[in-house]
Design a protein around this motif. Sequence first.
Motif, PDB file in Angstrom:
ATOM      1  N   LYS A  91       0.882  -1.167   0.000  1.00  0.00           N
ATOM      2  CA  LYS A  91       0.000   0.000   0.000  1.00  0.00           C
ATOM      3  C   LYS A  91       0.926   1.225   0.000  1.00  0.00           C
ATOM      4  O   LYS A  91       2.070   1.126  -0.425  1.00  0.00           O
ATOM      5  N   ASN A  92       0.440   2.361   0.467  1.00  0.00           N
ATOM      6  CA  ASN A  92       1.263   3.575   0.548  1.00  0.00           C
ATOM      7  C   ASN A  92       2.013   3.846  -0.758  1.00  0.00           C
ATOM      8  O   ASN A  92       3.199   4.181  -0.765  1.00  0.00           O
ATOM      9  N   THR A  93       1.305   3.651  -1.852  1.00  0.00           N
ATOM     10  CA  THR A  93       1.894   3.851  -3.178  1.00  0.00           C
ATOM     11  C   THR A  93       0.854   4.480  -4.090  1.00  0.00           C
ATOM     12  O   THR A  93      -0.314   4.092  -4.055  1.00  0.00           O
ATOM     13  N   GLN A  94       1.288   5.437  -4.881  1.00  0.00           N
ATOM     14  CA  GLN A  94       0.372   5.998  -5.880  1.00  0.00           C
ATOM     15  C   GLN A  94       0.914   5.700  -7.278  1.00  0.00           C
ATOM     16  O   GLN A  94       2.129   5.540  -7.473  1.00  0.00           O
ATOM     17  N   THR A  95       0.012   5.597  -8.230  1.00  0.00           N
ATOM     18  CA  THR A  95       0.377   5.172  -9.579  1.00  0.00           C
ATOM     19  C   THR A  95      -0.147   6.155 -10.614  1.00  0.00           C
ATOM     20  O   THR A  95      -1.167   6.807 -10.415  1.00  0.00           O
ATOM     21  N   GLU A  96       0.561   6.221 -11.730  1.00  0.00           N
ATOM     22  CA  GLU A  96       0.117   7.051 -12.860  1.00  0.00           C
ATOM     23  C   GLU A  96       0.418   6.312 -14.154  1.00  0.00           C
ATOM     24  O   GLU A  96       1.575   6.000 -14.442  1.00  0.00           O
ATOM     25  N   PHE A  97      -0.628   6.017 -14.925  1.00  0.00           N
ATOM     26  CA  PHE A  97      -0.471   5.344 -16.214  1.00  0.00           C
ATOM     27  C   PHE A  97      -0.078   6.373 -17.257  1.00  0.00           C
ATOM     28  O   PHE A  97      -0.683   7.446 -17.352  1.00  0.00           O
ATOM     29  N   LEU A  98       0.942   6.056 -18.046  1.00  0.00           N
ATOM     30  CA  LEU A  98       1.478   7.006 -19.024  1.00  0.00           C
ATOM     31  C   LEU A  98       1.470   6.393 -20.419  1.00  0.00           C
ATOM     32  O   LEU A  98       2.148   5.395 -20.676  1.00  0.00           O
ATOM     33  N   SER A  99       0.687   6.983 -21.302  1.00  0.00           N
ATOM     34  CA  SER A  99       0.613   6.523 -22.681  1.00  0.00           C
ATOM     35  C   SER A  99       0.094   7.671 -23.549  1.00  0.00           C
ATOM     36  O   SER A  99      -0.814   8.401 -23.125  1.00  0.00           O
ATOM     37  N   PRO A 100       0.717   7.895 -24.718  1.00  0.00           N
ATOM     38  CA  PRO A 100       1.798   7.139 -25.358  1.00  0.00           C
ATOM     39  C   PRO A 100       3.176   7.506 -24.803  1.00  0.00           C
ATOM     40  O   PRO A 100       3.272   8.117 -23.734  1.00  0.00           O
ATOM     41  N   GLY A 101       4.232   7.153 -25.561  1.00  0.00           N
ATOM     42  CA  GLY A 101       5.595   7.354 -25.091  1.00  0.00           C
ATOM     43  C   GLY A 101       5.945   8.799 -24.823  1.00  0.00           C
ATOM     44  O   GLY A 101       6.779   9.098 -23.962  1.00  0.00           O
ATOM     45  N   GLU A 102       5.297   9.712 -25.535  1.00  0.00           N
ATOM     46  CA  GLU A 102       5.570  11.131 -25.329  1.00  0.00           C
ATOM     47  C   GLU A 102       5.238  11.553 -23.900  1.00  0.00           C
ATOM     48  O   GLU A 102       5.961  12.349 -23.285  1.00  0.00           O
ATOM     49  N   ASP A 103       4.141  11.019 -23.362  1.00  0.00           N
ATOM     50  CA  ASP A 103       3.753  11.338 -21.975  1.00  0.00           C
ATOM     51  C   ASP A 103       4.764  10.777 -20.988  1.00  0.00           C
ATOM     52  O   ASP A 103       5.130  11.430 -20.008  1.00  0.00           O
ATOM     53  N   PHE A 104       5.215   9.561 -21.250  1.00  0.00           N
ATOM     54  CA  PHE A 104       6.236   8.947 -20.400  1.00  0.00           C
ATOM     55  C   PHE A 104       7.518   9.779 -20.408  1.00  0.00           C
ATOM     56  O   PHE A 104       8.113  10.049 -19.354  1.00  0.00           O
ATOM     57  N   PHE A 105       7.961  10.168 -21.576  1.00  0.00           N
ATOM     58  CA  PHE A 105       9.205  10.929 -21.725  1.00  0.00           C
ATOM     59  C   PHE A 105       9.138  12.242 -20.932  1.00  0.00           C
ATOM     60  O   PHE A 105      10.081  12.609 -20.215  1.00  0.00           O
ATOM     61  N   GLU A 106       8.018  12.925 -21.037  1.00  0.00           N
ATOM     62  CA  GLU A 106       7.846  14.191 -20.330  1.00  0.00           C
ATOM     63  C   GLU A 106       7.946  14.003 -18.819  1.00  0.00           C
ATOM     64  O   GLU A 106       8.645  14.753 -18.128  1.00  0.00           O
ATOM     65  N   ARG A 107       7.273  12.975 -18.287  1.00  0.00           N
ATOM     66  CA  ARG A 107       7.295  12.729 -16.841  1.00  0.00           C
ATOM     67  C   ARG A 107       8.662  12.214 -16.392  1.00  0.00           C
ATOM     68  O   ARG A 107       9.135  12.550 -15.297  1.00  0.00           O
TER      69      ARG A 107
END
Length: 511
Positions: free
Chosen positions: A144-160
Amino acid sequence: MRKILEFLFSRMVIVGILLLFQLTILTFAIWKLTEAFVYLYVFFFIISILVVIYILSRRDNPSYKLAWTIPVLLFPLFGGFFYLIFGGKKMNKKYKEKVKKVYDESKRVVSQDADIIDEIEKINKNVANQARYTSNFAMSPIYKNTQTEFLSPGEDFFERLVEELKKAKKYIFMEYFIVHEGKMWNTILHILEEKVKEGVDVRFIYDDMGCLTTLPYKYNETLIKKGIKCQVFNPFVPFLSLILNNRDHRKITVIDGHTAFTGGINLADEYINEIVRFGHWKDSSIMIKGDAVWNLTVMFLQAWSFNSKEDIDYNYYKNIYDERENVTSDGYVQPYADSPLDDEIVGENVYLNIINKASDYVYIETPYLIIDNELVTALTLASKNGVDVRIVTPHIEDKWYAHIVTRAYYAQLIEAGVKVYEYTPGFIHSKVVVADDEIATVGTINFDYRSLYLHFECGVWLYKTESINSIKKDFLDILDKSEQVSLYDCKHVCWYNRVLTAILRVFAPLM
């Protein structure tokens, strides 16, 4: 002309020629020996018969057994001998002992909080059993004690990714299958160089086979000169060896022990659509913050340890900064690892558990659909039981033979009610499964034999996180851009295509 010469003298071509030369010499030597000495022919024939008996007695997947048995029986003179060199999952004793030592040392730092499993069990016992399996057999506790963020497409991943790398204060760990010089990698490399100057411990692992055509020879020395600690996973040498099959297909970034990324995205420009290779490249990643990051940290340090032979003080790298107050607990998160060096097919079993226990729907994204009987049975049975099973694969292929074999499974699945789609704008590289608005996994594991049986892989299993809604929404958006495959499409193909498909499907486990 310059490009042609560069290709002809590239490392890939030179290595390929050397391997082909060795294979030719080996085959020629056996042929000539058996031609000159009849008793050697009998000897090799007996070896092939014994090898077939041995193959059938092993615990390997039946499809893998069949794929080896056929060539051994067709070519008894060479088949049995080649299996002894290249078949099975053999590792030399020294390598096995080294890996076992690393895993034994790290077991003590990845203990499961029993209260979390008990808490999940009160909600859903089936889900608790899934989490318990992965915790026990993949050294991968659930948190627990974890937060998640789904990133798609690759451009969003690269930015984060860029945004989070710039925040690093203590260490950055990165482990990737493919790295290619270009906008994406050059941007990341610049940040890593700046962080080294700030005193941040920057470590990088890349797979030598994955980077065979994308990085210069001994690129690790270039990174080391910049102050980046670098290891090359399973260095590729032009010598016939089974160990060439076991690649590091993981994509991991860990920052200061409190932020991590994994998913399908490598560090090359096609993954962020900066260049076009196979139409629009659709990929995905997941970012996690909080306690669950520890599993990915340990995965990286394990790989670093058995590559570098360094002794690791794992506890030193635990969450150095107290970030819990900045983390909103978001359901249950379980990053997990899969290794070809044990008898546990964790990646496939995670998929099977999700498919077999789904009650409403299962949505799957994969670049390759080259699956064994267990997965075929699970998918078809789920559909026959009334579960809405949908699978999206690419319309534009990156490997023609893999695409042909992928399409070979369509008819059997569609006849059982599975809905199959192809992503028409280009190539979908995501490895994502989501089910029943409650469970999902995002990772590096393709639905193919290499990922499921031969590669080092990883993923993040999710239960009741907010990111599951994002994953489902993204899948439905993909369907709007995809074309559904019909049974008519599967059956109305030319005869030679059907013959080639049948042959390739039999030998798919060896590709």
